[in-house]
Design an enzyme around this catalytic site. Structure first.
Site, PDB file in Angstrom:
ATOM      1  N   HIS A 204      -2.743  -6.243  -9.919  1.00 48.09           N
ATOM      2  CA  HIS A 204      -2.770  -5.920 -11.351  1.00 48.09           C
ATOM      3  C   HIS A 204      -1.331  -5.936 -11.807  1.00 48.09           C
ATOM      4  CE1 HIS A 204      -1.527  -1.766 -10.411  1.00 48.09           C
ATOM      5  NE2 HIS A 204      -2.305  -1.928  -9.357  1.00 48.09           N
ATOM      6  N   GLY A 205      -1.076  -5.729 -13.073  1.00 49.09           N
ATOM      7  CA  GLY A 205       0.273  -5.856 -13.621  1.00 49.09           C
ATOM      8  C   GLY A 205       1.329  -5.081 -12.881  1.00 49.09           C
TER       9      GLY A 205
END
Length: 159
Positions: free
Chosen positions: A14-15
């Site tokens: 994820h980010g």
């Protein structure tokens, strides 16, 4: 092989993982190691969207990782991302040289106890972390590089 970070995060890529940790460690390859995810094209496609430009990504089962990681190019700076401590233990027991594990996120579910704001563990998780520790693997809870890490051993020994 140049493993620059091994991270347990049930969200996998994820980010936060893809951008913050890749930048901090200079990783140029993210290797997700999980038997289910390696066969799940939908999850892989979703995670691929979070990978920064210039960073490669591979998805392996634990067995594939054990065979392929030792063949990595010296130019590859690898961030291993796994979903569970059990995946890490399988890698360690198969000879993958992991000395430190970054524990990022383990969601709460029934039967687990919360030991930090982002980490909840079951009895199986506790037993697995103890096995990792006995094998010389340091397990540190740390969401982001700027946060001070906490040794998971201190937290599970107080349960």
């Amino acid at each position: 092989m140049n493993i620059v970070l091994t991270r347990i995060d049930n969200r996998l890529i994820h980010g936060q993982v893809a951008v913050t940790w890749c930048h901090h460690t200079n990783a140029n390859l993210i290797v997700v190691v999980n038997d289910k995810v390696a066969k799940d094209e939908i999850r892989k496609n979703i995670m691929n969207m979070a990978v920064p430009p210039g960073v490669g990504v591979r998805y392996f089962t634990v067995d594939e990782a054990v065979l392929k990681l030792p063949k990595a190019s010296p130019k590859q700076f690898i961030m291993l991302v796994v979903e569970t401590p059990q995946d890490v233990l399988r890698l360690v027991e198969a000879g993958i040289p992991i000395k430190t594990v970054n524990v990022g996120n383990m969601h709460y579910s029934e039967g687990k106890v919360q030991i930090s704001s982002t980490v909840s563990v079951s009895q199986d998780d506790i037993d697995t972390f103890k096995k990792l520790t006995s094998k010389g693997v340091k397990c540190i809870i740390q969401r982001v590089p700027t946060e001070k890490g906490v040794d998971i051993e201190e937290l599970i020994n107080n349960l």
